[in-house]
Design an enzyme around this catalytic site. Structure first.
Site, PDB file in Angstrom:
ATOM      1  N   GLY A  49      29.580 -30.292  10.854  1.00  0.00           N
ATOM      2  CA  GLY A  49      29.199 -28.950  10.393  1.00  0.00           C
ATOM      3  C   GLY A  49      30.177 -27.839  10.711  1.00  0.00           C
ATOM      4  O   GLY A  49      30.379 -26.931   9.914  1.00  0.00           O
ATOM      5  N   GLU A 104      31.452 -23.444  16.977  1.00  0.00           N
ATOM      6  CA  GLU A 104      30.224 -24.154  16.614  1.00  0.00           C
ATOM      7  C   GLU A 104      29.667 -23.593  15.308  1.00  0.00           C
ATOM      8  O   GLU A 104      29.890 -22.428  14.980  1.00  0.00           O
ATOM      9  CB  GLU A 104      29.218 -24.027  17.782  1.00  0.00           C
ATOM     10  CG  GLU A 104      27.898 -24.726  17.621  1.00  0.00           C
ATOM     11  CD  GLU A 104      27.961 -26.222  17.311  1.00  0.00           C
ATOM     12  OE1 GLU A 104      28.696 -26.607  16.391  1.00  0.00           O
ATOM     13  OE2 GLU A 104      27.247 -26.997  17.965  1.00  0.00           O
ATOM     14  N   ASP A 105      28.970 -24.429  14.569  1.00  0.00           N
ATOM     15  CA  ASP A 105      28.418 -23.942  13.297  1.00  0.00           C
ATOM     16  C   ASP A 105      27.167 -23.104  13.519  1.00  0.00           C
ATOM     17  O   ASP A 105      27.072 -21.987  13.061  1.00  0.00           O
ATOM     18  CB  ASP A 105      28.146 -25.099  12.324  1.00  0.00           C
ATOM     19  CG  ASP A 105      27.300 -26.223  12.910  1.00  0.00           C
ATOM     20  OD1 ASP A 105      26.938 -26.171  14.109  1.00  0.00           O
ATOM     21  OD2 ASP A 105      26.990 -27.177  12.165  1.00  0.00           O
ATOM     22  N   ASP A 108      20.965 -23.635  17.524  1.00  0.00           N
ATOM     23  CA  ASP A 108      19.528 -23.694  17.241  1.00  0.00           C
ATOM     24  C   ASP A 108      18.801 -23.799  18.578  1.00  0.00           C
ATOM     25  O   ASP A 108      18.624 -22.798  19.266  1.00  0.00           O
ATOM     26  CB  ASP A 108      19.275 -24.868  16.289  1.00  0.00           C
ATOM     27  CG  ASP A 108      17.859 -24.914  15.756  1.00  0.00           C
ATOM     28  OD1 ASP A 108      17.099 -23.974  15.989  1.00  0.00           O
ATOM     29  OD2 ASP A 108      17.515 -25.914  15.096  1.00  0.00           O
ATOM     30  N   LYS A 136      20.560 -18.866  15.622  1.00  0.00           N
ATOM     31  CA  LYS A 136      19.199 -18.708  15.112  1.00  0.00           C
ATOM     32  C   LYS A 136      18.331 -18.019  16.138  1.00  0.00           C
ATOM     33  O   LYS A 136      18.454 -18.269  17.332  1.00  0.00           O
ATOM     34  CB  LYS A 136      18.595 -20.091  14.832  1.00  0.00           C
ATOM     35  CG  LYS A 136      18.643 -20.502  13.392  1.00  0.00           C
ATOM     36  CD  LYS A 136      17.786 -21.735  13.162  1.00  0.00           C
ATOM     37  CE  LYS A 136      18.175 -22.398  11.860  1.00  0.00           C
ATOM     38  NZ  LYS A 136      17.456 -23.661  11.655  1.00  0.00           N
ATOM     39  N   PHE A 157      15.520 -23.034   7.636  1.00  0.00           N
ATOM     40  CA  PHE A 157      16.533 -24.069   7.450  1.00  0.00           C
ATOM     41  C   PHE A 157      17.545 -23.606   6.416  1.00  0.00           C
ATOM     42  O   PHE A 157      17.206 -23.334   5.270  1.00  0.00           O
ATOM     43  CB  PHE A 157      15.917 -25.402   7.038  1.00  0.00           C
ATOM     44  CG  PHE A 157      16.907 -26.515   7.195  1.00  0.00           C
ATOM     45  CD1 PHE A 157      17.147 -27.065   8.445  1.00  0.00           C
ATOM     46  CD2 PHE A 157      17.642 -26.968   6.116  1.00  0.00           C
ATOM     47  CE1 PHE A 157      18.102 -28.066   8.613  1.00  0.00           C
ATOM     48  CE2 PHE A 157      18.599 -27.966   6.273  1.00  0.00           C
ATOM     49  CZ  PHE A 157      18.817 -28.514   7.526  1.00  0.00           C
ATOM     50  N   ASP A 164      24.504 -28.640   6.345  1.00  0.00           N
ATOM     51  CA  ASP A 164      24.032 -29.551   5.305  1.00  0.00           C
ATOM     52  C   ASP A 164      22.523 -29.734   5.301  1.00  0.00           C
ATOM     53  O   ASP A 164      21.841 -29.449   6.287  1.00  0.00           O
ATOM     54  CB  ASP A 164      24.656 -30.925   5.506  1.00  0.00           C
ATOM     55  CG  ASP A 164      24.043 -31.657   6.714  1.00  0.00           C
ATOM     56  OD1 ASP A 164      24.051 -31.092   7.813  1.00  0.00           O
ATOM     57  OD2 ASP A 164      23.508 -32.775   6.525  1.00  0.00           O
TER      58      ASP A 164
HETATM   59  P1  IMP Z   1      20.725 -27.703  18.533  1.00  0.00           P
HETATM   60  O1  IMP Z   1      21.070 -28.746  19.539  1.00  0.00           O
HETATM   61  O2  IMP Z   1      19.251 -27.627  18.248  1.00  0.00           O
HETATM   62  O3  IMP Z   1      21.294 -26.332  18.852  1.00  0.00           O
HETATM   63  O4  IMP Z   1      21.338 -28.236  17.182  1.00  0.00           O
HETATM   64  C1  IMP Z   1      22.360 -27.627  16.541  1.00  0.00           C
HETATM   65  C2  IMP Z   1      22.830 -28.487  15.381  1.00  0.00           C
HETATM   66  O5  IMP Z   1      21.739 -28.782  14.488  1.00  0.00           O
HETATM   67  C3  IMP Z   1      23.842 -27.713  14.570  1.00  0.00           C
HETATM   68  O6  IMP Z   1      25.145 -27.966  15.053  1.00  0.00           O
HETATM   69  C4  IMP Z   1      23.595 -28.222  13.168  1.00  0.00           C
HETATM   70  O7  IMP Z   1      24.374 -29.375  12.916  1.00  0.00           O
HETATM   71  C5  IMP Z   1      22.125 -28.586  13.139  1.00  0.00           C
HETATM   72  N1  IMP Z   1      21.295 -27.497  12.563  1.00  0.00           N
HETATM   73  C6  IMP Z   1      20.467 -26.663  13.233  1.00  0.00           C
HETATM   74  N2  IMP Z   1      19.853 -25.795  12.393  1.00  0.00           N
HETATM   75  C7  IMP Z   1      20.301 -26.080  11.156  1.00  0.00           C
HETATM   76  C8  IMP Z   1      20.040 -25.515   9.827  1.00  0.00           C
HETATM   77  O8  IMP Z   1      19.270 -24.558   9.628  1.00  0.00           O
HETATM   78  N3  IMP Z   1      20.707 -26.097   8.800  1.00  0.00           N
HETATM   79  C9  IMP Z   1      21.559 -27.143   8.969  1.00  0.00           C
HETATM   80  N4  IMP Z   1      21.839 -27.689  10.173  1.00  0.00           N
HETATM   81  C10 IMP Z   1      21.219 -27.173  11.252  1.00  0.00           C
HETATM   82 MG    MG Z   2      26.691 -29.209  14.634  1.00  0.00          MG
END
Ligand code: IMP
Ligand code: MG
Length: 185
Positions: A49, A104-105, A108, A136, A157, A164
């Protein structure tokens, strides 16, 4: 056509590129003194991502830097990240003594990044910081300090600009919310 699956555009291509220019300029200013001393900068992203953000950001940082990539997989129930991460592809560079910037993309739950920060700091970088394209608004979220955040977005989302849904939409130049019927189809 991909565009027909998008309900709402959150950030246009122009807004994204403008914001990346700002972040790149700020990073250039912040890291210029150490680059001038010959210290090494590594821009690191987690596949897949964050690759698009990283590549655009790299071209807005006007300093010598290395680019490197990691790939991780997150175990859990599939939908939510569990924080249990395994490294599928590690960096190719020695991070010891270098200034590492993680691009980082999206942040979350922050669990993936918490794990990575712990893992990377054990390799003795001179510094370790995070720049995230999106953050987020969710509760709970790991307490991760970001040097720069592109945009803070609501908890929906979203796809595009690297993000993706089932491996699609990464190549959209903007960020948007998918139509609900795309999930149910
Ligand atoms: P975390 O460990 O919950 O912070 O996960 C983060 C990862 O989940 C990101 O690097 C994305 O690859 C994926 N992700 C989280 N939210 C979204 C979204 O809204 N759309 C697409 N990918 C997401
Ligand atoms: Mg990611």
């Amino acid at each position: 056509v991909m565009h027909e699956d998008i309900k709402e555009v959150l950030y246009t291509e122009e807004q994204i590129q403008q914001r990346i220019r700002e972040i790149g300029a700020a990073l250039t200013e912040e890291y210029a003194p150490l680059a001038a001393r010959g210290e090494k900068i590594v821009l690191l992203s987690v596949l897949r991502g964050a690759a698009i953000f990283m590549c655009d950001l790299a071209r807005e940082i006007k300093l010598p830097l290395e680019m490197d990539f990691m790939a991780v997989s997150s175990y859990g129930n599939g939908v939510k990240s569990s924080g249990v991460v395994s490294i599928i592809k590690d960096v190719s560079t020695d991070l010891n003594g270098k200034h590492v910037i993680i691009a980082e993309d999206i942040l979350d739950s922050g669990l993936t990044l918490s794990y990575l920060l712990k893992n990377l700091s054990s390799r003795n970088p001179a510094s370790l910081s995070v720049v995230t394209f999106l953050r987020k608004k969710v509760e709970p979220q790991a307490d991760i300090e970001c040097k720069h955040v592109g945009f803070t977005c609501k908890n929906e989302f979203i796809v595009g600009y690297g993000l993706d849904y089932a491996e699609r939409y990464r190549n959209l130049p903007y960020v948007g919310i998918l139509k609900p019927e795309v999930y149910s189809a």
